[in-house]
Write a protein that holds these residues in place. Structure first.
Motif, PDB file in Angstrom:
ATOM      1  N   GLU A   1     -24.374  29.219 -82.181  1.00  0.00           N
ATOM      2  CA  GLU A   1     -24.996  28.938 -80.989  1.00  0.00           C
ATOM      3  C   GLU A   1     -26.216  30.028 -80.741  1.00  0.00           C
ATOM      4  O   GLU A   1     -26.020  31.332 -81.209  1.00  0.00           O
ATOM      5  CB  GLU A   1     -24.163  29.131 -79.634  1.00  0.00           C
ATOM      6  CG  GLU A   1     -23.467  27.896 -79.690  1.00  0.00           C
ATOM      7  CD  GLU A   1     -24.130  26.635 -78.933  1.00  0.00           C
ATOM      8  OE1 GLU A   1     -25.027  26.893 -78.224  1.00  0.00           O
ATOM      9  OE2 GLU A   1     -23.688  25.675 -79.209  1.00  0.00           O
ATOM     10  N   LEU A   2     -27.470  29.888 -80.423  1.00  0.00           N
ATOM     11  CA  LEU A   2     -28.561  30.670 -80.346  1.00  0.00           C
ATOM     12  C   LEU A   2     -28.087  31.842 -79.317  1.00  0.00           C
ATOM     13  O   LEU A   2     -28.488  33.030 -79.782  1.00  0.00           O
ATOM     14  CB  LEU A   2     -29.652  30.008 -79.855  1.00  0.00           C
ATOM     15  CG  LEU A   2     -31.188  31.044 -79.674  1.00  0.00           C
ATOM     16  CD1 LEU A   2     -31.473  31.622 -81.107  1.00  0.00           C
ATOM     17  CD2 LEU A   2     -32.253  30.212 -79.092  1.00  0.00           C
ATOM     18  N   LYS A   3     -27.697  31.466 -78.172  1.00  0.00           N
ATOM     19  CA  LYS A   3     -27.133  32.659 -77.429  1.00  0.00           C
ATOM     20  C   LYS A   3     -26.184  33.610 -77.936  1.00  0.00           C
ATOM     21  O   LYS A   3     -26.225  34.790 -77.656  1.00  0.00           O
ATOM     22  CB  LYS A   3     -26.685  32.177 -76.082  1.00  0.00           C
ATOM     23  CG  LYS A   3     -25.491  31.370 -76.116  1.00  0.00           C
ATOM     24  CD  LYS A   3     -25.011  30.709 -74.986  1.00  0.00           C
ATOM     25  CE  LYS A   3     -23.754  29.974 -74.779  1.00  0.00           C
ATOM     26  NZ  LYS A   3     -22.532  30.583 -75.344  1.00  0.00           N
ATOM     27  N   ASP A   4     -25.373  33.049 -78.956  1.00  0.00           N
ATOM     28  CA  ASP A   4     -24.418  34.201 -79.357  1.00  0.00           C
ATOM     29  C   ASP A   4     -25.128  35.006 -80.488  1.00  0.00           C
ATOM     30  O   ASP A   4     -24.855  36.123 -80.608  1.00  0.00           O
ATOM     31  CB  ASP A   4     -23.168  33.292 -80.147  1.00  0.00           C
ATOM     32  CG  ASP A   4     -22.421  32.457 -79.222  1.00  0.00           C
ATOM     33  OD1 ASP A   4     -22.443  32.917 -77.852  1.00  0.00           O
ATOM     34  OD2 ASP A   4     -22.068  31.416 -79.479  1.00  0.00           O
ATOM     35  N   ALA A   5     -25.923  34.354 -81.187  1.00  0.00           N
ATOM     36  CA  ALA A   5     -26.849  35.074 -82.160  1.00  0.00           C
ATOM     37  C   ALA A   5     -27.609  36.208 -81.794  1.00  0.00           C
ATOM     38  O   ALA A   5     -27.777  37.340 -82.267  1.00  0.00           O
ATOM     39  CB  ALA A   5     -27.650  34.246 -82.850  1.00  0.00           C
ATOM     40  N   VAL A   6     -28.112  35.900 -80.449  1.00  0.00           N
ATOM     41  CA  VAL A   6     -29.002  36.827 -79.796  1.00  0.00           C
ATOM     42  C   VAL A   6     -27.961  37.868 -79.056  1.00  0.00           C
ATOM     43  O   VAL A   6     -28.426  39.216 -79.082  1.00  0.00           O
ATOM     44  CB  VAL A   6     -29.722  36.125 -78.616  1.00  0.00           C
ATOM     45  CG1 VAL A   6     -30.188  37.181 -77.476  1.00  0.00           C
ATOM     46  CG2 VAL A   6     -30.786  35.444 -78.978  1.00  0.00           C
ATOM     47  N   GLU A   7     -26.839  37.430 -78.608  1.00  0.00           N
ATOM     48  CA  GLU A   7     -26.121  38.669 -78.151  1.00  0.00           C
ATOM     49  C   GLU A   7     -25.621  39.660 -79.257  1.00  0.00           C
ATOM     50  O   GLU A   7     -25.612  40.730 -79.030  1.00  0.00           O
ATOM     51  CB  GLU A   7     -24.864  38.027 -77.590  1.00  0.00           C
ATOM     52  CG  GLU A   7     -23.832  39.209 -77.070  1.00  0.00           C
ATOM     53  CD  GLU A   7     -22.623  38.527 -76.148  1.00  0.00           C
ATOM     54  OE1 GLU A   7     -22.194  39.080 -75.316  1.00  0.00           O
ATOM     55  OE2 GLU A   7     -22.028  37.214 -76.648  1.00  0.00           O
ATOM     56  N   GLN A   8     -25.249  38.988 -80.411  1.00  0.00           N
ATOM     57  CA  GLN A   8     -24.906  39.880 -81.505  1.00  0.00           C
ATOM     58  C   GLN A   8     -26.166  40.987 -81.846  1.00  0.00           C
ATOM     59  O   GLN A   8     -26.005  42.114 -82.169  1.00  0.00           O
ATOM     60  CB  GLN A   8     -24.607  39.099 -82.809  1.00  0.00           C
ATOM     61  CG  GLN A   8     -23.175  38.541 -82.584  1.00  0.00           C
ATOM     62  CD  GLN A   8     -22.045  39.447 -82.340  1.00  0.00           C
ATOM     63  OE1 GLN A   8     -21.893  40.539 -82.964  1.00  0.00           O
ATOM     64  NE2 GLN A   8     -21.328  39.471 -81.265  1.00  0.00           N
ATOM     65  N   ALA A   9     -27.345  40.378 -81.800  1.00  0.00           N
ATOM     66  CA  ALA A   9     -28.705  41.134 -82.155  1.00  0.00           C
ATOM     67  C   ALA A   9     -28.834  42.396 -81.158  1.00  0.00           C
ATOM     68  O   ALA A   9     -29.144  43.226 -81.582  1.00  0.00           O
ATOM     69  CB  ALA A   9     -29.770  40.226 -82.322  1.00  0.00           C
ATOM     70  N   ILE A  10     -28.643  41.931 -79.631  1.00  0.00           N
ATOM     71  CA  ILE A  10     -28.810  43.007 -78.879  1.00  0.00           C
ATOM     72  C   ILE A  10     -27.737  43.864 -79.073  1.00  0.00           C
ATOM     73  O   ILE A  10     -27.901  45.170 -78.755  1.00  0.00           O
ATOM     74  CB  ILE A  10     -28.664  42.298 -77.368  1.00  0.00           C
ATOM     75  CG1 ILE A  10     -29.748  41.326 -77.001  1.00  0.00           C
ATOM     76  CG2 ILE A  10     -28.450  43.346 -76.152  1.00  0.00           C
ATOM     77  CD1 ILE A  10     -29.828  40.354 -75.764  1.00  0.00           C
TER      78      ILE A  10
END
Length: 202
Positions: free
Chosen positions: A20-29
């Protein structure tokens, strides 16, 4: 708003298989991403709105600004921190009128003239590129390269991020050009471990 432009992630769901995009973004943050732009070139307005809301729930939690690519209506609908507009998108003056002065507006610039126009028009930052050839922009005639970045940075006073083909092998050279930060897509989302990819760049 004090904005940290050092590691600017631009989203592209094409790189994400079953994540999920939101999960990828969370990991990137968690890896150190300082700014997130949601870019959806093919989504319907409703889908873009839903995706932006999901990502915003993550960026809000970690207190990282969220920028919407191109779509001022979506930015207003989700109360994003700002928008990023290209040379063929909504004129900067109108975008500012619609969004107000407390929102971030970034403008894409490929040369000194465009960068200076953006600065004069009140842009908060410029996205300079394409720095190199890249998989996400197929229509580049000629990248501006490190020298091109340096020439533009020497002329402007607002923050700038280099975009287009910036990755873990060239980002140190890119930063020497004088840009404030780097903007990446595949250098984080194209990796197996998003968090580690962000950490390595930061």
């Amino acid at each position: 708003m004090e904005v940290d432009y050092r590691l600017y992630l631009v989203t592209d769901r094409d790189y994400l298989d079953d994540v999920e995009l939101k999960d990828a973004v969370e990991q990137a943050i968690l890896g150190g991403t300082t700014l997130v732009q949601v870019r959806e070139k093919h989504a319907s307005t409703r889908e873009f709105y839903k995706i932006a809301l999901q990502v915003k729930s993550i960026t809000d939690y970690y207190n990282v600004p969220i920028i919407i690519n191109d779509r001022i209506d979506v930015a207003k609908a989700v109360d994003a921190d700002g928008v990023h507009i290209g040379q063929s998108d909504m004129p900067l003056k109108i975008a500012r009128k619609m969004l107000g002065h407390d929102k971030i507006i970034g403008v894409s610039a490929g040369n000194i003239k465009e960068a200076l126009e953006a600065q004069k028009g009140g842009a908060d930052y410029v996205g300079l590129g394409a720095a190199f050839y890249t998989g996400t922009k197929k229509d580049i005639d000629k990248p501006i390269g490190i020298d091109g970045l340096k020439k533009i940075c020497d002329e402007i006073t607002i923050p700038s991020v280099a975009i287009g083909g910036v990755n873990e092998t060239n980002y140190k050279d890119v930063l020497k050009s004088g840009v404030t930060g780097i903007s990446v897509v595949s250098a984080i989302l194209g990796k197996k471990d998003f968090k580690r990819a962000a950490q390595n760049l930061l």
